[in-house]
Design a protein around this motif. Structure first.
Motif, mmCIF file in Angstrom:
data_model
loop_
_atom_site.group_PDB
_atom_site.id
_atom_site.type_symbol
_atom_site.label_atom_id
_atom_site.label_comp_id
_atom_site.label_asym_id
_atom_site.label_seq_id
_atom_site.Cartn_x
_atom_site.Cartn_y
_atom_site.Cartn_z
ATOM 1 N N VAL A 96 0.848 -1.208 0.000
ATOM 2 C CA VAL A 96 0.000 0.000 0.000
ATOM 3 C C VAL A 96 0.881 1.257 0.000
ATOM 4 O O VAL A 96 0.604 2.230 -0.714
ATOM 5 C CB VAL A 96 -0.953 -0.006 1.225
ATOM 6 N N LEU A 97 1.948 1.226 0.806
ATOM 7 C CA LEU A 97 2.886 2.358 0.844
ATOM 8 C C LEU A 97 3.486 2.606 -0.542
ATOM 9 O O LEU A 97 3.547 3.755 -1.012
ATOM 10 C CB LEU A 97 3.993 2.066 1.867
ATOM 11 N N ALA A 99 2.208 1.654 -3.438
ATOM 12 C CA ALA A 99 1.137 2.034 -4.375
ATOM 13 C C ALA A 99 0.832 3.528 -4.302
ATOM 14 O O ALA A 99 0.469 4.152 -5.305
ATOM 15 C CB ALA A 99 -0.128 1.226 -4.071
ATOM 16 N N ASN A 100 0.960 4.109 -3.107
ATOM 17 C CA ASN A 100 0.652 5.546 -2.928
ATOM 18 C C ASN A 100 1.867 6.439 -3.148
ATOM 19 O O ASN A 100 1.761 7.660 -3.018
ATOM 20 C CB ASN A 100 0.089 5.774 -1.520
ATOM 21 N N ALA A 101 3.008 5.828 -3.462
ATOM 22 C CA ALA A 101 4.243 6.612 -3.598
ATOM 23 C C ALA A 101 4.238 7.425 -4.891
ATOM 24 O O ALA A 101 3.809 6.948 -5.935
ATOM 25 C CB ALA A 101 5.442 5.671 -3.583
ATOM 26 N N GLU A 102 4.723 8.636 -4.778
ATOM 27 C CA GLU A 102 4.882 9.474 -5.966
ATOM 28 C C GLU A 102 6.353 9.625 -6.337
ATOM 29 O O GLU A 102 6.679 10.143 -7.399
ATOM 30 C CB GLU A 102 4.243 10.846 -5.723
ATOM 31 N N GLY A 106 9.534 6.541 -2.042
ATOM 32 C CA GLY A 106 8.333 5.925 -1.482
ATOM 33 C C GLY A 106 8.231 4.454 -1.867
ATOM 34 O O GLY A 106 7.843 3.604 -1.051
ATOM 35 N N GLY A 110 8.391 1.183 0.561
ATOM 36 C CA GLY A 110 7.378 0.135 0.475
ATOM 37 C C GLY A 110 7.990 -1.244 0.298
ATOM 38 O O GLY A 110 7.561 -2.220 0.932
ATOM 39 N N ALA A 168 1.192 1.812 -9.779
ATOM 40 C CA ALA A 168 0.389 1.865 -8.544
ATOM 41 C C ALA A 168 -0.603 0.706 -8.514
ATOM 42 O O ALA A 168 -0.786 0.049 -7.478
ATOM 43 C CB ALA A 168 -0.348 3.202 -8.449
ATOM 44 N N TRP A 172 -1.193 -2.234 -5.715
ATOM 45 C CA TRP A 172 -2.512 -2.490 -5.096
ATOM 46 C C TRP A 172 -2.889 -3.966 -5.263
ATOM 47 O O TRP A 172 -3.427 -4.595 -4.353
ATOM 48 C CB TRP A 172 -3.595 -1.600 -5.720
#
Length: 464
Positions: A96-97, A99-102, A106, A110, A168, A172
């Motif tokens: 999840v970390l 997947a949300n990384a930009e 990040g 993860g 991403a 997920w």
């Protein structure tokens, strides 16, 4: 000697082995799906450099290597289920970390968190708790097959998923697989009545130092570390080479890996059969490492067209699959009686360390030296391994047996000495805290009648 080797697994054992194999497969899928896509799709992340992409590819290996043995030991104390559930939740959180990384950092964070869900040793120990000894080899083979299959599926599904949903979306999906694995653990896998001490699948802390110093096991640990370092480093460069040198859009890479893995899988089978039947595993191992070395040189010299890159991938995966399948079998053969669990724990740790080092090295070499640097670097790693492989002894072709001992047998100080003189017995040890005897035998040379007599015609059950 009337073992129960031909009896069928019970429904409960089948459920345990199948459920845990699925848990392993989903987790490994999540680990490996990024391998063929991170080098290409990761370039769009903020702050991405080849070195950092390499770190992201191999980062999971570092935490996995550090935590795998401690988590296995913890599961002996507090139970397998809490460790496995916690590990799967940590793995899902890491996905999840990511997947949300930009930014690339990040994704690295993860992947590090994913690796912290180090449940391999606990899963193997739970499998031992849930299966009878005569079926344990079969159950562990199911997990071994699930790992191999998940790697093959990941190499094909990873590019397809990323093409459809982006990087991403891939992470997920990984989180979803971890949670699905959690459901299987909680609803499908039976509860173990007790936590068993069993040296064929558990790590014995008192045996760690001797196992680390064992020269033949050390060669195999170096081997699996180098193999996964080469894999991770190569996959910093190969996906980019397919785009830049081969002109193949990243959305179409899946078919290259599908062809390479299918041909590679069937290509390795005759060599495995030859090595085991003719007792020539050293020759097979040295040959496969030599092919891996030549393959990296081939990428360096001829990896400038799609046709040659595809040919190189096929050869690479044939050698990789052969080595990946052979090395654990060799560890089982070489490990001393009662030492397989500890040997496999150190072996797995070496594998994850190799992955971490390989990702980092591959990224650094590509950033500073380009494709040539990566492929020459991997060739040098293979050459280093070849030196160790060429000097190994032909492994003993033995099977592990384990027999629970009565109090009277435990008190018999001459038992091990009598067992060791039986033709075909290569090693034997009594583990008092388990009230068990571990034996290693060459089934082609074993005098079963004599062993049966020494063991008072009690059943001896296969465990490796």
């Amino acid at each position: 000697m009337h073992d129960l080797h031909d009896a069928r697994m019970s429904a409960r054992e089948t459920r345990a082995a199948g459920g845990l194999a699925l848990v392993y497969a989903f987790r490994m899928l999540g680990m490996f799906m990024v391998l063929p896509v991170l080098a290409t799709y990761g370039q769009d992340l903020a702050g991405a450099t080849p070195a950092l992409i390499g770190l992201a590819i191999g980062a999971y290996g570092l935490t996995q290597a550090v935590l795998q043995i401690p988590f296995g030991t913890l599961s002996d104390r507090i139970g397998r289920m809490p460790v496995i559930v916690f590990g799967l939740l940590v793995f899902a959180a890491g996905a999840v970390l990511a997947a949300n990384a930009e930014s690339i950092w990040g994704v690295i964070a993860g992947r590090v968190l994913q690796g912290a869900g180090a449940i391999s040793a606990a899963v193997m120990a739970l499998l031992s708790d849930l299966t009878r000894e005569q079926h344990r080899t079969k159950a562990m083979a199911m997990i071994g097959m699930s790992i191999g299959l998940s790697f093959a599926v990941a190499m094909v599904v990873g590019p397809l998923l990323t093409r459809a949903f982006g990087l991403a979306g891939l992470f997920w999906a990984t989180a979803g697989m971890a949670l699905f694995g959690l459901v299987i653990v909680l609803l499908v896998v039976p509860r173990a009545p007790q936590t068993l001490a069993h040296r064929e699948s558990n790590i014995a802390r008192q045996a760690l130092a001797a196992t680390l110093k064992h020269p033949e096991l050390l060669r195999l640990n170096i081997g699996i570390g180098v193999l996964h370092a080469i894999l991770m480093a190569s996959f910093v460069a190969l996906p980019l080479a397919l785009v830049e040198e081969g002109g193949l859009p990243k959305e179409q890479h899946w078919w290259v890996y599908l062809a390479a893995l299918l041909i590679g899988f069937f290509g390795m089978v005759p060599f495995i059969i030859y090595g085991e039947k003719k007792r020539q595993m050293k020759r097979v191992l040295v040959g496969a490492v030599s092919v891996l070395l030549l393959c990296e040189l081939f990428f360096w010299l001829f990896g400038t067209s799609l046709q040659w890159l595809v040919v190189g991938n096929v050869i690479f995966f044939t050698a990789f699959n052969l080595l990946e399948a052979s090395l654990p079998s060799l560890v089982s053969k070489v490990a001393p009686a009662g030492g397989k669990g500890t040997a496999m724990g150190i072996y797995s740790t070496s594998q994850f360390l190799g992955a971490a080092v390989g990702g980092l090295l591959g990224g650094w070499m590509y950033q500073h030296l380009g494709f040539a640097g990566v492929f020459i670097g991997c060739a040098l790693l293979a050459l280093f391994w070849l030196g160790f492989a060429a000097t190994m002894r032909e492994p003993p072709y033995v099977t592990s047996l384990r027999r629970p001992l009565s109090a009277e047998a435990l008190a018999d100080s001459s038992l091990v000495g009598r067992i060791l003189v039986v033709p075909g017995v290569s090693d034997a040890v009594v583990v008092a805290e388990e009230a068990a005897l571990y034996i290693k035998v060459d089934t082609q040379q074993l005098n079963r009648a004599l062993l049966e007599r020494e063991l008072e015609e009690a059943p001896v059950t296969h465990s490796a």
